[in-house]
Motif scaffolding. Structure first.
Motif, PDB file in Angstrom:
ATOM      1  N   GLU A 222      80.554  -8.926 -28.939  1.00  0.00           N
ATOM      2  CA  GLU A 222      82.092  -8.319 -28.766  1.00  0.00           C
ATOM      3  C   GLU A 222      82.567  -7.167 -29.346  1.00  0.00           C
ATOM      4  O   GLU A 222      83.411  -6.485 -28.988  1.00  0.00           O
ATOM      5  N   LEU A 223      82.066  -7.207 -30.589  1.00  0.00           N
ATOM      6  CA  LEU A 223      82.246  -5.863 -31.526  1.00  0.00           C
ATOM      7  C   LEU A 223      81.697  -4.504 -30.676  1.00  0.00           C
ATOM      8  O   LEU A 223      82.633  -3.539 -30.990  1.00  0.00           O
ATOM      9  N   ASP A 224      80.546  -4.756 -30.016  1.00  0.00           N
ATOM     10  CA  ASP A 224      80.265  -3.508 -29.090  1.00  0.00           C
ATOM     11  C   ASP A 224      81.253  -3.322 -28.279  1.00  0.00           C
ATOM     12  O   ASP A 224      81.453  -2.149 -27.871  1.00  0.00           O
ATOM     13  N   HIS A 225      81.853  -4.235 -27.634  1.00  0.00           N
ATOM     14  CA  HIS A 225      82.673  -3.924 -26.619  1.00  0.00           C
ATOM     15  C   HIS A 225      83.891  -3.147 -27.055  1.00  0.00           C
ATOM     16  O   HIS A 225      84.445  -2.435 -26.391  1.00  0.00           O
ATOM     17  N   LEU A 226      84.218  -3.417 -28.311  1.00  0.00           N
ATOM     18  CA  LEU A 226      85.640  -2.780 -29.121  1.00  0.00           C
ATOM     19  C   LEU A 226      85.194  -1.176 -29.260  1.00  0.00           C
ATOM     20  O   LEU A 226      85.796  -0.324 -29.497  1.00  0.00           O
ATOM     21  N   ASN A 227      83.594  -0.685 -29.287  1.00  0.00           N
ATOM     22  CA  ASN A 227      83.040   0.495 -29.639  1.00  0.00           C
ATOM     23  C   ASN A 227      82.637   1.154 -27.986  1.00  0.00           C
ATOM     24  O   ASN A 227      81.875   2.065 -28.152  1.00  0.00           O
ATOM     25  N   GLY A 228      82.834   0.740 -26.918  1.00  0.00           N
ATOM     26  CA  GLY A 228      82.384   0.907 -25.706  1.00  0.00           C
ATOM     27  C   GLY A 228      81.012   0.949 -25.382  1.00  0.00           C
ATOM     28  O   GLY A 228      80.415   1.646 -24.706  1.00  0.00           O
ATOM     29  N   VAL A 229      80.429   0.020 -26.122  1.00  0.00           N
ATOM     30  CA  VAL A 229      78.967  -0.168 -26.058  1.00  0.00           C
ATOM     31  C   VAL A 229      78.553  -1.565 -25.183  1.00  0.00           C
ATOM     32  O   VAL A 229      79.456  -2.605 -25.468  1.00  0.00           O
ATOM     33  N   LEU A 230      77.681  -1.349 -24.335  1.00  0.00           N
ATOM     34  CA  LEU A 230      77.251  -2.935 -23.483  1.00  0.00           C
ATOM     35  C   LEU A 230      76.028  -3.281 -23.794  1.00  0.00           C
ATOM     36  O   LEU A 230      75.377  -2.185 -24.103  1.00  0.00           O
ATOM     37  N   PHE A 231      75.731  -4.403 -23.338  1.00  0.00           N
ATOM     38  CA  PHE A 231      74.381  -4.978 -23.816  1.00  0.00           C
ATOM     39  C   PHE A 231      73.398  -4.242 -23.068  1.00  0.00           C
ATOM     40  O   PHE A 231      72.214  -4.125 -23.419  1.00  0.00           O
ATOM     41  N   ILE A 232      73.627  -3.647 -21.784  1.00  0.00           N
ATOM     42  CA  ILE A 232      72.583  -3.019 -21.330  1.00  0.00           C
ATOM     43  C   ILE A 232      72.097  -1.843 -21.723  1.00  0.00           C
ATOM     44  O   ILE A 232      71.184  -1.371 -21.307  1.00  0.00           O
ATOM     45  N   ASP A 233      73.087  -1.326 -22.666  1.00  0.00           N
ATOM     46  CA  ASP A 233      72.595  -0.061 -23.458  1.00  0.00           C
ATOM     47  C   ASP A 233      71.368  -0.097 -24.168  1.00  0.00           C
ATOM     48  O   ASP A 233      70.799   0.909 -24.807  1.00  0.00           O
ATOM     49  N   TYR A 234      70.950  -1.382 -24.597  1.00  0.00           N
ATOM     50  CA  TYR A 234      69.920  -1.433 -25.566  1.00  0.00           C
ATOM     51  C   TYR A 234      68.502  -1.788 -24.838  1.00  0.00           C
ATOM     52  O   TYR A 234      67.476  -1.888 -25.472  1.00  0.00           O
ATOM     53  N   LEU A 235      68.521  -1.834 -23.365  1.00  0.00           N
ATOM     54  CA  LEU A 235      67.453  -1.964 -22.871  1.00  0.00           C
ATOM     55  C   LEU A 235      66.743  -0.681 -22.666  1.00  0.00           C
ATOM     56  O   LEU A 235      67.131   0.516 -22.579  1.00  0.00           O
TER      57      LEU A 235
END
Ligand code: K1U
Ligand code: ZN
Length: 171
Positions: A139-152
């Motif tokens: 959720e904190l990533d969402h506040l920084n414009g980061v999505l879980f797919i960015d870690y793949l």
């Protein structure tokens, strides 16, 4: 109370850095209430304000009851959250209400200490591990414009690129 539409990938707002909340106004309280209702309706275990089109630093989490029903469902609201300590590592198969039908394993710290304001404006610190720690970081990533797919990385990234293109075509 209202169920809000959930913004889907690849909408631009999901990539913006959200603004800090300077005052917990009635509007913010209503937003948090509506976000909780939207999360329960989805259903999901978390929801960040940019996912409902509001670029503000606020998210809600409720993991629900655990399997043994030893832990009750508890709604947590985080305003202007900051992770101040983290440790360990764990992999969890994450999902995102803004990227439906895709779940992938992401590795993150397994323990975090987070500082935030509650909905009543009280500063609190929370130590979380396991799924709660993962959800706070997602959720904190969402506040920084980061999505879980960015870690793949590598092959996984290539494999989901096709699925993501389908979302991009219905933008
Ligand atoms: O932020 C979001 O998109 C919500 C997301 C939170 C999340 C899930 C898994 C790992 C990290 C963060 C979801 O809630 S996706 C739906 C989901 O996982 C779920 C839905 C119903 C019951 C249990 C889980
Ligand atoms: Zn998400």
């Amino acid at each position: 109370m209202a169920i809000l539409p959930i913004i889907k990938y690849p909408k631009e707002i999901l990539r913006k850095t959200a603004e800090p909340i300077s005052e917990i106004s009635e509007e913010i309280v209503t937003l948090a209430t509506n976000m909780a209702e939207t999360m329960y309706d989805a259903p999901g275990i978390g929801l960040a304000a940019p996912q409902v089109g509001v670029s503000k630093r606020l998210f809600v989490i409720d993991l629900g009851k655990d399997e043994n029903e030893e832990k009750k469902s508890e709604l947590l609201t985080f305003i202007n959250p900051q992770i101040i300590e983290s440790r360990g590592k764990m992999k969890y198969e994450e999902g995102c209400l803004s990227i439906p039908e895709i779940r992938e394993y992401v590795e993150r710290p397994s323990w975090v200490k987070v500082k935030a304001l509650s909905i009543s404006g009280q500063e609190f610190e929370l130590e979380a591990e396991g799924l709660l720690a993962i959800c706070i970081q997602h959720e904190l990533d969402h506040l920084n414009g980061v999505l879980f797919i960015d870690y793949l990385k590598g092959l996984k990234k290539k494999l989901i690129a096709k699925k993501l293109m389908a979302f991009e075509n219905i933008k």
